[in-house]
Design a protein around this motif. Structure first.
Motif, PDB file in Angstrom:
ATOM      1  N   ARG A   1     -11.421 -19.289 -35.306  1.00 41.44           N
ATOM      2  CA  ARG A   1     -12.131 -18.052 -35.649  1.00 41.44           C
ATOM      3  C   ARG A   1     -13.596 -18.114 -35.227  1.00 41.44           C
ATOM      4  O   ARG A   1     -14.110 -17.171 -34.610  1.00 41.44           O
ATOM      5  CB  ARG A   1     -12.018 -17.782 -37.154  1.00 41.44           C
ATOM      6  CG  ARG A   1     -12.599 -16.434 -37.570  1.00 41.44           C
ATOM      7  CD  ARG A   1     -12.619 -16.292 -39.090  1.00 41.44           C
ATOM      8  NE  ARG A   1     -11.297 -16.254 -39.659  1.00 41.44           N
ATOM      9  CZ  ARG A   1     -10.561 -15.132 -39.797  1.00 41.44           C
ATOM     10  NH1 ARG A   1     -11.043 -13.971 -39.368  1.00 41.44           N
ATOM     11  NH2 ARG A   1      -9.369 -15.178 -40.349  1.00 41.44           N
TER      12      ARG A   1
ATOM     13  N   SER B   1      -6.338 -11.241 -32.755  1.00 43.52           N
ATOM     14  CA  SER B   1      -6.746 -10.056 -33.529  1.00 43.52           C
ATOM     15  C   SER B   1      -5.739  -9.742 -34.616  1.00 43.52           C
ATOM     16  O   SER B   1      -6.109  -9.290 -35.705  1.00 43.52           O
ATOM     17  CB  SER B   1      -6.903  -8.845 -32.599  1.00 43.52           C
ATOM     18  OG  SER B   1      -5.649  -8.408 -32.108  1.00 43.52           O
ATOM     19  N   SER B   2      -4.465  -9.997 -34.338  1.00 36.43           N
ATOM     20  CA  SER B   2      -3.421  -9.727 -35.321  1.00 36.43           C
ATOM     21  C   SER B   2      -3.375 -10.814 -36.384  1.00 36.43           C
ATOM     22  O   SER B   2      -3.422 -10.532 -37.580  1.00 36.43           O
ATOM     23  CB  SER B   2      -2.064  -9.619 -34.621  1.00 36.43           C
ATOM     24  OG  SER B   2      -1.022  -9.461 -35.548  1.00 36.43           O
TER      25      SER B   2
ATOM     26  N   ASP C   1      -6.512 -10.827 -38.389  1.00 36.22           N
ATOM     27  CA  ASP C   1      -6.802  -9.503 -38.937  1.00 36.22           C
ATOM     28  C   ASP C   1      -8.244  -9.082 -38.647  1.00 36.22           C
ATOM     29  O   ASP C   1      -9.006  -8.721 -39.531  1.00 36.22           O
ATOM     30  CB  ASP C   1      -6.538  -9.488 -40.453  1.00 36.22           C
ATOM     31  CG  ASP C   1      -6.537  -8.063 -41.019  1.00 36.22           C
ATOM     32  OD1 ASP C   1      -6.274  -7.116 -40.248  1.00 36.22           O
ATOM     33  OD2 ASP C   1      -6.801  -7.910 -42.225  1.00 36.22           O
ATOM     34  N   ASP C   2      -8.593  -9.127 -37.362  1.00 38.69           N
ATOM     35  CA  ASP C   2      -9.958  -8.820 -36.940  1.00 38.69           C
ATOM     36  C   ASP C   2      -9.890  -7.875 -35.750  1.00 38.69           C
ATOM     37  O   ASP C   2      -9.605  -8.287 -34.618  1.00 38.69           O
ATOM     38  CB  ASP C   2     -10.694 -10.108 -36.561  1.00 38.69           C
ATOM     39  CG  ASP C   2     -12.188  -9.889 -36.347  1.00 38.69           C
ATOM     40  OD1 ASP C   2     -12.585  -8.734 -36.081  1.00 38.69           O
ATOM     41  OD2 ASP C   2     -12.946 -10.879 -36.423  1.00 38.69           O
ATOM     42  N   ALA C   3     -10.156  -6.601 -36.001  1.00 40.45           N
ATOM     43  CA  ALA C   3     -10.064  -5.584 -34.950  1.00 40.45           C
ATOM     44  C   ALA C   3     -11.090  -5.802 -33.848  1.00 40.45           C
ATOM     45  O   ALA C   3     -10.900  -5.343 -32.721  1.00 40.45           O
ATOM     46  CB  ALA C   3     -10.236  -4.191 -35.556  1.00 40.45           C
TER      47      ALA C   3
ATOM     48  N   GLN D   1       4.729  -3.601 -34.453  1.00 41.63           N
ATOM     49  CA  GLN D   1       4.986  -4.346 -35.686  1.00 41.63           C
ATOM     50  C   GLN D   1       5.598  -5.707 -35.389  1.00 41.63           C
ATOM     51  O   GLN D   1       5.295  -6.689 -36.070  1.00 41.63           O
ATOM     52  CB  GLN D   1       5.902  -3.534 -36.605  1.00 41.63           C
ATOM     53  CG  GLN D   1       5.204  -2.327 -37.229  1.00 41.63           C
ATOM     54  CD  GLN D   1       6.127  -1.524 -38.122  1.00 41.63           C
ATOM     55  OE1 GLN D   1       6.832  -0.635 -37.663  1.00 41.63           O
ATOM     56  NE2 GLN D   1       6.129  -1.858 -39.401  1.00 41.63           N
TER      57      GLN D   1
ATOM     58  N   LYS E   1       3.062  -8.262 -34.599  1.00 43.94           N
ATOM     59  CA  LYS E   1       2.256  -8.715 -35.733  1.00 43.94           C
ATOM     60  C   LYS E   1       2.972  -9.738 -36.607  1.00 43.94           C
ATOM     61  O   LYS E   1       2.425 -10.173 -37.622  1.00 43.94           O
ATOM     62  CB  LYS E   1       1.824  -7.514 -36.578  1.00 43.94           C
ATOM     63  CG  LYS E   1       0.882  -6.570 -35.838  1.00 43.94           C
ATOM     64  CD  LYS E   1       0.563  -5.328 -36.665  1.00 43.94           C
ATOM     65  CE  LYS E   1      -0.329  -4.376 -35.879  1.00 43.94           C
ATOM     66  NZ  LYS E   1      -0.594  -3.120 -36.620  1.00 43.94           N
TER      67      LYS E   1
ATOM     68  N   SER F   1       3.970 -13.085 -38.098  1.00 44.16           N
ATOM     69  CA  SER F   1       3.073 -14.235 -38.204  1.00 44.16           C
ATOM     70  C   SER F   1       3.612 -15.477 -37.500  1.00 44.16           C
ATOM     71  O   SER F   1       2.832 -16.315 -37.045  1.00 44.16           O
ATOM     72  CB  SER F   1       2.796 -14.552 -39.680  1.00 44.16           C
ATOM     73  OG  SER F   1       3.999 -14.825 -40.370  1.00 44.16           O
TER      74      SER F   1
END
Length: 643
Positions: A231, A282-283, A286-288, A597, A600, A602
């Motif tokens: 990150r 990004s998925s 969770d960071d656009a 979907q 996304k 995990s």
């Protein structure tokens, strides 16, 4: 009732002590019994953490019918290859001789009562699969031939034994275990530069393979150290400098530790790899903001670095003999531009400070743009538009308009990954893939490179087959056009035929014979990418490719085990092999409707396969499906429950 293996120390043999097969350990008594009763000998060799050994145990050795027939007609011997590597090496040579290819585990050997081998295989399914004989069918053929002293069978066994050379043994492999993932994270942490992220000081490269491996480790293992390194590095890089905030796209590397002053050259492979990484991250994170970086970089590549749906190789760092001349700004020209557009003095000061633009400059008296804020201010888009306008008056750096299959394939894979979130990029990916095939796959021959609009002359190397095959898998899983999947299989077969030798890969075998690398330099080594392709084909089409992937992992396992940080992409594929793919099957229309979907989910090692078997989504492992659901939102938890 436990069999004789209950008295053995080996954990692998202990795993089989409750089998209905009347197993013997390797001992003189077993061979004496076979000779006295004129029974064939079945020798099964494996090790305790061998996936396919466990599969064969469940499907074959726990089958009461098969066990009964084995017990009546054969003497069955179980061997732990780690306990008795001398035995294992001997029978790997038998397999090599009989099949003209390397073996693997489980190793399955059938011998005469005198223990002269005549048949060798690895995993054998209980019943026939495609053209492969099933285990029950096989032993029903062999047993009568042994009993009747079939002349041809015994003659073949004698000939095989005469060809065996006990002084030659296959190279020992290092058993891969999940502990190698922890080793990788520790080694990455040791190299990690905590202030600005990354894994060196100066120069600082993005190390995409390392970050991708950390991404997948974070997703599967929930490793907080891996997530922190991933990150922080992604956030620091996207502040700009090495990332061109004005035009978009990543430069080759940073000359400092802050990702500020880049080597201004832009490479297609860097951008392909980083676009894919930022899209996936990004998925998971969770960071656009990461997706914005991926999109802006893709837009740059499509606008500046492509023609006729083919990507160029690179743009130069220099303009008119000066490094970075096109990219950097003088303080006064920026201030004048902003004032001309109506920004007051206070706002100009705010903007220039936020963008690292000063009178002194940060690069030879001029300024590389880098955002010092975590979030983009409301003025950001407009100011980038103005800075682009200043660049439009300048000469653009030289562009190398060479088209390379492997590098184009990296960009195509990235566009498909981004296309899961933004469908327009999927369409672009398909257009570029079709153009690449039309230009570089001619009359059944794949080529490596050519100048734009020229006929290619240099035939493909291993990396071209590997990266293009991987892109074709991406194409299939984004469009479910079977032609792409079958072409990926065709390229894998050609690569296996031309570049593969018993787990070892060659980059080229034409005029110059060169060995392929498992390490990652500017981009991932072709061996790791081939493993990626083979694992995908093994999950989607035919388990034999899984075997070739295993043999490749095994061949290079000693290197990988010692210093996995040197081989991050290869490490990632080893992690994938040990954890195994999951396959989401469904009707084509439903899969297409839910691509965003599915992207996304995990778990990172998920394949998608179109089928008309059921209106529901089917969630499958490598051997069978284990769940059905109507709701795409339920798939993530169903996969997690299988891990």
């Amino acid at each position: 009732m436990p069999n004789r293996l209950q008295y053995e120390d080996s954990p692998y043999l202990q795993q089989h002590k409750e089998n209905p097969v009347d197993w013997w350990p390797w001992c003189d008594e077993a061979f004496e019994k076979a000779k006295a009763e004129n029974k064939g000998i079945f020798i099964s060799i494996g090790y305790s953490s061998c996936h396919w050994c466990h599969v064969m145990e469940h499907e074959v050795f726990e089958n009461e019918t098969i066990a009964a027939y084995l017990n009546e007609h054969f003497i069955s011997i179980k061997v732990d290859k780690e306990e008795r590597p001398d035995i294992d090496k001997h029978y790997q040579e038998v397999h090599q001789l009989l099949n003209r290819r390397a073996g693997g585990w489980p190793t399955s050997i059938f011998s005469t009562p005198e223990n002269k081998p005549f048949y060798a295989a690895t995993y054998i399914p209980p019943e026939p699969v495609d053209r492969n004989m099933g285990f029950m069918q096989l032993i029903e053929i062999i047993a009568p031939k042994i009993k009747e002293n079939d002349e041809k069978l015994f003659q073949n066994a004698d000939e095989i034994e005469s060809y065996l050379r006990p002084d030659k043994r296959p190279t020992e492999a290092k058993e891969l275990q999940l502990a190698i993932v922890d080793t990788f994270v520790k080694q990455a942490s040791h190299n990690y530069e905590a202030t600005y992220g990354g894994f060196s000081t100066t120069p600082k490269f993005p190390h995409v393979s390392t970050l991708t491996a950390l991404l997948n480790i974070t997703a599967i293992e929930g490793d907080k150290e891996a997530e922190k390194m991933l990150r922080h590095t992604l956030e620091q890089m996207q502040h700009g400098g090495m990332l061109d905030l004005v035009d978009g796209g990543f430069c080759r590397y940073s000359t400092d530790d802050k990702w500020l002053v880049p080597h201004f050259e832009k490479m297609t492979y860097d951008n392909g790899l980083l676009i894919e990484l930022y899209s996936k991250a990004s998925s998971l994170l969770d960071d656009a903001r990461l997706l914005v970086t991926a999109k802006e970089s893709a837009d740059f590549m499509l606008e500046k670095m492509a023609e006729a749906d083919l990507f160029y190789s690179a743009s130069d760092a220099d303009t008119e003999g000066e490094e970075g001349k096109y990219f950097v700004y003088a303080y006064d020209e920026v201030v004048s531009c902003l004032q001309a557009e109506g920004y007051d003095k206070q706002k100009v000061e705010e903007i220039t400070k936020a963008l690292s633009i000063t009178p002194e400059g940060n690069f030879e008296g001029n300024n590389v743009v880098q955002l010092l804020l975590d979030e983009r201010p409301e003025w950001f888009s407009d100011v980038m538009r103005l800075l682009r306008g200043l660049r439009e008056r300048r000469q653009y750096p030289f562009i190398d308009k060479k088209v390379q299959v492997s590098w184009n394939a990296m960009m195509i894979s990235a566009l498909y990954t981004l296309g899961d979130f933004e469908p327009a990029y999927r369409d672009q990916a398909t257009a570029h893939l079709d153009a690449l095939l039309a230009s570089m796959y001619i009359d059944g021959t794949l080529y490596h490179s050519t100048l734009i609009h020229k006929k290619p002359k240099v035939t493909a190397f291993l990396e071209d087959y590997a990266y293009l095959g991987r892109a074709l898998i991406k194409a299939y899983e984004s469009t479910f056009d079977e032609a792409y999947l079958l072409l990926a299989q065709q390229f894998a077969n050609t690569a296996l035929m031309n570049f593969y030798e018993e787990g070892r890969w060659y980059f080229s075998k034409g005029e110059f014979v060169t060995e392929a690398e498992i390490g990652d330099s500017s981009y991932p080594g072709s061996v790791g990418v081939m493993v990626d392709l083979l694992l995908s084909l093994g999950a989607l089409l035919d388990a034999k490719y899984h075997h070739f992937a295993f043999k490749t992992l095994e061949y290079y396992s000693l290197k990988l085990s010692k210093t996995p940080i040197y081989f991050p992409y290869f490490l990632d594929q080893a992690h994938r092999y040990m954890k195994e793919d999951r396959i989401v099957k469904g009707q084509k229309e439903r899969l297409l409707e839910n691509l965003s979907q599915l992207a996304k989910l995990s778990y990172p090692y998920v394949r998608r396969y179109a089928t008309q078997e059921s209106p529901e989504f089917m969630i499958c492992g490598m051997q069978s499906c284990f769940a059905n659901t109507q709701e795409v939102s339920s798939i993530d938890e169903l996969i997690k429950s299988s891990l």
